[in-house]
Design a protein around this motif. Structure first.
Motif, PDB file in Angstrom:
ATOM      1  N   ASN A 558       0.809  -1.230   0.000  1.00  0.00           N
ATOM      2  CA  ASN A 558       0.000   0.000   0.000  1.00  0.00           C
ATOM      3  C   ASN A 558       0.837   1.272   0.000  1.00  0.00           C
ATOM      4  OD1 ASN A 558      -2.497  -1.236  -0.117  1.00  0.00           O
ATOM      5  ND2 ASN A 558      -2.702  -1.384   2.110  1.00  0.00           N
ATOM      6  N   LEU A 559       2.009   1.196  -0.624  1.00  0.00           N
ATOM      7  CA  LEU A 559       2.855   2.369  -0.763  1.00  0.00           C
ATOM      8  C   LEU A 559       2.560   3.077  -2.078  1.00  0.00           C
ATOM      9  CD1 LEU A 559       6.141   0.681   0.476  1.00  0.00           C
ATOM     10  CD2 LEU A 559       5.077   2.660   1.581  1.00  0.00           C
ATOM     11  N   HIS A 560       2.891   4.349  -2.139  1.00  0.00           N
ATOM     12  CA  HIS A 560       2.697   5.138  -3.355  1.00  0.00           C
ATOM     13  C   HIS A 560       4.000   5.109  -4.144  1.00  0.00           C
ATOM     14  CE1 HIS A 560       1.767   8.221  -6.202  1.00  0.00           C
ATOM     15  NE2 HIS A 560       0.600   8.505  -5.631  1.00  0.00           N
ATOM     16  N   ALA A 561       3.965   4.488  -5.334  1.00  0.00           N
ATOM     17  CA  ALA A 561       5.178   4.332  -6.124  1.00  0.00           C
ATOM     18  C   ALA A 561       5.750   5.666  -6.593  1.00  0.00           C
ATOM     19  CB  ALA A 561       4.901   3.440  -7.335  1.00  0.00           C
ATOM     20  N   GLY A 562       4.949   6.712  -6.590  1.00  0.00           N
ATOM     21  CA  GLY A 562       5.412   8.005  -7.089  1.00  0.00           C
ATOM     22  C   GLY A 562       6.085   8.875  -6.055  1.00  0.00           C
ATOM     23  N   ILE A 563       6.153   8.410  -4.795  1.00  0.00           N
ATOM     24  CA  ILE A 563       6.768   9.204  -3.726  1.00  0.00           C
ATOM     25  C   ILE A 563       8.032   8.497  -3.259  1.00  0.00           C
ATOM     26  CG2 ILE A 563       6.461  10.288  -1.475  1.00  0.00           C
ATOM     27  CD1 ILE A 563       3.452  10.133  -1.912  1.00  0.00           C
ATOM     28  N   GLY A 564       9.181   9.002  -3.671  1.00  0.00           N
ATOM     29  CA  GLY A 564      10.460   8.432  -3.261  1.00  0.00           C
ATOM     30  C   GLY A 564      11.268   9.440  -2.472  1.00  0.00           C
ATOM     31  N   VAL A 565      12.477   9.067  -2.103  1.00  0.00           N
ATOM     32  CA  VAL A 565      13.346   9.975  -1.348  1.00  0.00           C
ATOM     33  C   VAL A 565      14.652  10.243  -2.084  1.00  0.00           C
ATOM     34  CG1 VAL A 565      12.392   9.340   0.897  1.00  0.00           C
ATOM     35  CG2 VAL A 565      14.345   8.062  -0.021  1.00  0.00           C
ATOM     36  N   LEU A 566      15.046   9.345  -2.979  1.00  0.00           N
ATOM     37  CA  LEU A 566      16.316   9.490  -3.678  1.00  0.00           C
ATOM     38  C   LEU A 566      16.088   9.930  -5.124  1.00  0.00           C
ATOM     39  CD1 LEU A 566      19.382   9.086  -3.228  1.00  0.00           C
ATOM     40  CD2 LEU A 566      19.103   6.769  -4.134  1.00  0.00           C
ATOM     41  N   HIS A 567      15.203   9.246  -5.812  1.00  0.00           N
ATOM     42  CA  HIS A 567      14.901   9.582  -7.204  1.00  0.00           C
ATOM     43  C   HIS A 567      13.787  10.620  -7.257  1.00  0.00           C
ATOM     44  CE1 HIS A 567      16.980   5.708  -7.622  1.00  0.00           C
ATOM     45  NE2 HIS A 567      17.328   6.149  -8.820  1.00  0.00           N
ATOM     46  N   ALA A 568      13.945  11.603  -8.121  1.00  0.00           N
ATOM     47  CA  ALA A 568      12.984  12.711  -8.208  1.00  0.00           C
ATOM     48  C   ALA A 568      11.704  12.273  -8.908  1.00  0.00           C
ATOM     49  CB  ALA A 568      13.614  13.882  -8.970  1.00  0.00           C
ATOM     50  N   PRO A 569      10.564  12.829  -8.499  1.00  0.00           N
ATOM     51  CA  PRO A 569       9.300  12.511  -9.179  1.00  0.00           C
ATOM     52  C   PRO A 569       9.338  12.975 -10.633  1.00  0.00           C
ATOM     53  CG  PRO A 569       8.923  13.648  -7.089  1.00  0.00           C
ATOM     54  CD  PRO A 569      10.385  13.757  -7.381  1.00  0.00           C
ATOM     55  N   GLN A 570       8.739  12.176 -11.509  1.00  0.00           N
ATOM     56  CA  GLN A 570       8.623  12.564 -12.907  1.00  0.00           C
ATOM     57  C   GLN A 570       7.452  11.814 -13.523  1.00  0.00           C
ATOM     58  OE1 GLN A 570      11.834  10.885 -15.436  1.00  0.00           O
ATOM     59  NE2 GLN A 570      12.738  10.153 -13.525  1.00  0.00           N
ATOM     60  N   THR A 571       6.897  12.374 -14.563  1.00  0.00           N
ATOM     61  CA  THR A 571       5.726  11.798 -15.202  1.00  0.00           C
ATOM     62  C   THR A 571       6.043  10.408 -15.739  1.00  0.00           C
ATOM     63  OG1 THR A 571       4.981  13.995 -15.850  1.00  0.00           O
ATOM     64  CG2 THR A 571       4.010  12.126 -17.012  1.00  0.00           C
ATOM     65  N   GLY A 572       5.162   9.464 -15.432  1.00  0.00           N
ATOM     66  CA  GLY A 572       5.315   8.107 -15.939  1.00  0.00           C
ATOM     67  C   GLY A 572       6.373   7.282 -15.240  1.00  0.00           C
ATOM     68  N   ALA A 573       6.960   7.790 -14.174  1.00  0.00           N
ATOM     69  CA  ALA A 573       8.015   7.068 -13.464  1.00  0.00           C
ATOM     70  C   ALA A 573       7.543   6.674 -12.071  1.00  0.00           C
ATOM     71  CB  ALA A 573       9.272   7.928 -13.366  1.00  0.00           C
ATOM     72  N   GLU A 574       8.272   5.776 -11.439  1.00  0.00           N
ATOM     73  CA  GLU A 574       7.943   5.305 -10.096  1.00  0.00           C
ATOM     74  C   GLU A 574       9.180   5.452  -9.209  1.00  0.00           C
ATOM     75  OE1 GLU A 574       6.547   1.304 -11.074  1.00  0.00           O
ATOM     76  OE2 GLU A 574       4.507   1.993 -10.681  1.00  0.00           O
ATOM     77  N   PRO A 575       9.435   6.649  -8.680  1.00  0.00           N
ATOM     78  CA  PRO A 575      10.653   6.898  -7.902  1.00  0.00           C
ATOM     79  C   PRO A 575      10.861   5.928  -6.744  1.00  0.00           C
ATOM     80  CG  PRO A 575       9.527   8.951  -8.387  1.00  0.00           C
ATOM     81  CD  PRO A 575       8.610   7.863  -8.822  1.00  0.00           C
ATOM     82  N   LEU A 576       9.780   5.560  -6.053  1.00  0.00           N
ATOM     83  CA  LEU A 576       9.954   4.647  -4.925  1.00  0.00           C
ATOM     84  C   LEU A 576      10.444   3.284  -5.402  1.00  0.00           C
ATOM     85  CD1 LEU A 576       9.772   3.785  -2.022  1.00  0.00           C
ATOM     86  CD2 LEU A 576       7.319   3.381  -2.323  1.00  0.00           C
ATOM     87  N   VAL A 577       9.916   2.809  -6.529  1.00  0.00           N
ATOM     88  CA  VAL A 577      10.377   1.532  -7.077  1.00  0.00           C
ATOM     89  C   VAL A 577      11.864   1.610  -7.393  1.00  0.00           C
ATOM     90  CG1 VAL A 577      10.136  -0.089  -8.995  1.00  0.00           C
ATOM     91  CG2 VAL A 577       8.097   0.929  -7.953  1.00  0.00           C
ATOM     92  N   TYR A 578      12.294   2.731  -7.993  1.00  0.00           N
ATOM     93  CA  TYR A 578      13.713   2.895  -8.318  1.00  0.00           C
ATOM     94  C   TYR A 578      14.550   2.947  -7.039  1.00  0.00           C
ATOM     95  CZ  TYR A 578      11.555   4.400 -12.707  1.00  0.00           C
ATOM     96  OH  TYR A 578      10.785   4.476 -13.837  1.00  0.00           O
TER      97      TYR A 578
END
Length: 676
Positions: A558-578
């Motif tokens: 139940n995490l949001h793939a678009g909210i990360g801490v290292l990789h910046a948010p961008q359209t069509g990407a999943e910063p948390l997965v990265y």
């Protein structure tokens, strides 16, 4: 020379070396004619080189001289084994089997010892064992099971020994050899090989021509003791069944077998050993036994695209389908070895269609159905270019929470048909956002992620350098380890952490390339999505596959793939997965790629060059990468935090759960750390 009668064979040898008269077996094994016969067997097998890099072809150029010197060194006590080479071969049951390939010269000496010992050990073995014996085969073992079933042996203990070859106790084995041979010099030679392979006193090398013989001898006492009234054994290497006339007898046989193996320092695999009857079906040695019928299981063909279906789904069926109770609770870390939601079916053959038949997915090739899978047996279906999906199959996927992913020829995700979102995600998303907006919390998490990536890079280099002893690899590992320690500098911001990761990569990729065969044309630079060479292409494909597996783990927590801490948010990407991929790149993507190229699962004819200089991978190459990736993920991994054993996909979800726990509690996030 004949070895059927050892005394006669030794007596027929020339009269030189009278001082060896007290050691007739050693004398026979080290005689030039025996070594020459052994060399002919090694040459016919045409196996790979050992750790010294000398191939069979190179050895053949000077074989006569080498054999003469080998005979002299063996008899004079001057012989020492060379370095073996560790490779990994896929097991049909999943995962990889470690093989230690001795040098050609050592294989010759070991084959000569095997030729000499074979008649003695053969006389000792029970009729119940069929592997590695002259005149015996899988077909005979299968026929024996069928015959016992017809005699009323209705219940079967289907057994599996945990890492059998790796756990053979040297002291016990040497004692058996001493009793059998009464030849101290031959036993000493075998003890030298065992100690050279495993100084800790446990394990025989899988890859040595002598090991199958020793393995059979080691289990002979167990084979003899287990066959009591009402119990019959059929064993092929470390695969065995105990045939019994009733469930109670089978339960007793299972207990007895567990005790006997325990006396030999071995244990039954709890999850792979079970009692079955012929009504429910038995799988043994690639055959299926159901009631009075026996048929050979259809193996996945090299040209078949349903790579994970027949063998993987059957292998995971009884284990992966039984999710732990905790799996239903998104806020708890997953337990156990298997990861729910991660059984994958690949469809990459053009012209195939995913359809449905009631509650079952069906893969069709024209009008023919090549595979049927209940919707409960698959969690994700990946559709390659040229394959189609019927609307009814999409409806079944939606109803059964099955993901359908459309991918291109390089495994890149083009679109996803996903289950509906869980309404309970809001609180966790808010916790994620709070961490991302809190500079201190975000920085601590980013440091842990970068530290995991850098540490695993240097550990992978060390692993690759175990046998190579390459100074450049060793130096790069030392420098990368130093960079990991520098991450503790509190003045490093996110940009600084990323800069350190980039500096480590600048050391890592050339060093990794140095461990790869130069013929693959890898320049030592990681060129993402540029497809400059076969190695970069395979890294891309593996990264795409890992990305989807991590995405599933993120989604299940139940995490949001678009909210990360290292990789910046961008359209069509999943910063948390990265972010979560970072700690797994070295142990999964890069280690798997090195294994695929190292064991020649990938061939040059699987790649081609376009006019613009870009490199393309064939569908055969794609199949090979899929098989290699699935085999890699099917291995047991011990979690570095608490020593719990699990498979890789379970570990992915556990790390996602740990990330969520950090966001909600602030407790330290521990990235996965490879064990050297």
């Amino acid at each position: 020379m004949k070895t059927a009668n050892i005394k006669g064979a030794a007596a027929d040898l020339p009269d030189e070396d009278d001082d060896l008269a007290s050691f007739p077996l050693f004398r026979a094994a080290t005689h030039y004619e025996t070594l020459a016969a052994a060399w002919r067997k090694v040459e016919a097998n045409n196996g790979a080189c050992g750790g010294d890099g000398i191939s069979v072809a190179r050895f053949a150029a000077f074989a006569e001289r080498r054999l003469s010197r080998l005979a002299h060194e063996l008899r004079e006590g001057l012989y020492r084994p060379g370095p073996s080479r560790r490779v990994y071969a896929p097991k049909k049951s999943g995962g990889l089997r470690p093989l230690d390939i001795p040098c050609v010269i050592d294989r010759v000496a070991q084959a000569a010892a095997a030729l000499t010992l074979m008649p003695l050990i053969e006389k000792e073995l029970e009729d119940s064992t069929f592997a590695y014996r002259p005149g015996r085969s899988v077909a005979q073992a299968v026929a024996r099971v069928g015959a016992l079933r017809r005699q009323g042996y209705s219940h079967v203990v289907d057994g599996d020994i945990v890492r059998f070859f790796e756990r053979i106790d040297h002291a016990r084995l040497i004692s058996q050899l001493e009793t059998l041979t009464r030849d101290a010099r031959l036993v000493d030679l075998i003890a030298l090989w065992l100690e050279w392979h495993a100084p800790d006193g446990k394990g025989v090398p899988q890859g040595s021509p002598l090991s199958p013989l020793l393995a059979n001898l080691y289990l002979d006492a167990v084979d003899e003791a287990i066959q009591t009234r009402g119990v019959r054994l059929v064993r092929y290497a470390d695969d065995f069944v105990l045939m019994c006339k009733g469930e109670a007898a089978a339960a007793g046989a299972l207990t007895r077998m567990r005790d006997l193996l325990g006396e030999h320092g071995l244990e039954l695999h709890a999850e792979k050993t079970r009692i079955v009857d012929f009504d429910s079906g038995l799988r043994f040695l690639g055959h299926v036994f159901v009631r009075s019928m026996i048929w050979r299981e259809v193996e996945t063909d090299e040209d078949d695209d349903v790579v994970a279906a027949a063998e993987r789904m059957l292998a995971l069926g009884r284990d992966a389908a039984e999710a732990d109770p905790q799996d239903a609770e998104a806020d708890k870390a997953p337990r156990g070895r298997w990861a729910a939601g991660q059984r994958v079916l690949y469809m990459i053959e053009p012209g195939r269609t995913l359809a449905c038949e009631g509650e079952t997915f069906a893969v069709r090739d024209g009008e023919a159905v090549v595979l049927r899978l209940p919707q409960t047996a698959v969690d994700r279906i990946e559709i390659g270019p040229g394959a189609r999906v019927e609307t009814e199959a999409l409806d079944l996927a939606a109803a059964s929470d099955t993901r359908i992913v459309r991918v291109n020829g390089y495994g890149e995700t083009l679109g996803v048909w996903t289950p509906p979102f869980d309404s309970g995600r809001a609180q966790r998303h808010l916790a994620q956002a709070a961490v991302a907006l809190n500079a201190q919390a975000r920085h601590a998490l980013a440091r842990a992620i970068v530290g995991g990536r850098i540490r695993n890079q240097q550990i992978l280099l060390k692993r690759l350098n175990r046998t190579r002893k390459d100074p450049a690899l060793a130096a790069a590992a030392v420098k990368i380890a130093r960079m990991e320690r520098q991450l503790l500098n509190p003045r490093l911001d996110i940009a600084g952490l990323m800069g350190h990761e980039g500096q480590a990569a600048a050391l890592y990729w050339p060093a990794l390339g140095g461990a790869l065969d130069a013929s693959w044309g890898f320049s030592g630079r990681r060129l993402r999505r540029m497809r400059a060479d076969p190695f970069n292409i395979v890294l891309d494909v593996l990264a795409n596959m890992l990305e989807r597996d991590i995405s599933v783990a993120v989604d299940r927590q139940n995490l949001h793939a678009g909210i990360g801490v290292l990789h910046a948010p961008q359209t069509g990407a999943e910063p948390l997965v990265y972010d979560l991929m970072e700690e797994f790149r070295a142990p999964v993507i890069e280690a798997c790629a090195m294994a695929l190229f190292g064991r020649r699962a990938l061939r040059a004819d699987m790649f081609s060059r376009e006019k613009d200089g870009s490199c393309l991978m064939s569908r055969d190459g794609w199949r090979a990468v899929i098989r290699g990736y699935e085999a890699w993920l099917a291995r047991d991994i011990t979690h570095s935090a608490d020593g719990v054993s699990m498979l890789w996909r379970r570990l992915f979800e556990r790390q996602a759960a740990g990330y969520a726990h950090y966001c909600e509690t602030g407790e330290t996030y521990l990235p996965y750390r490879m064990d050297y």
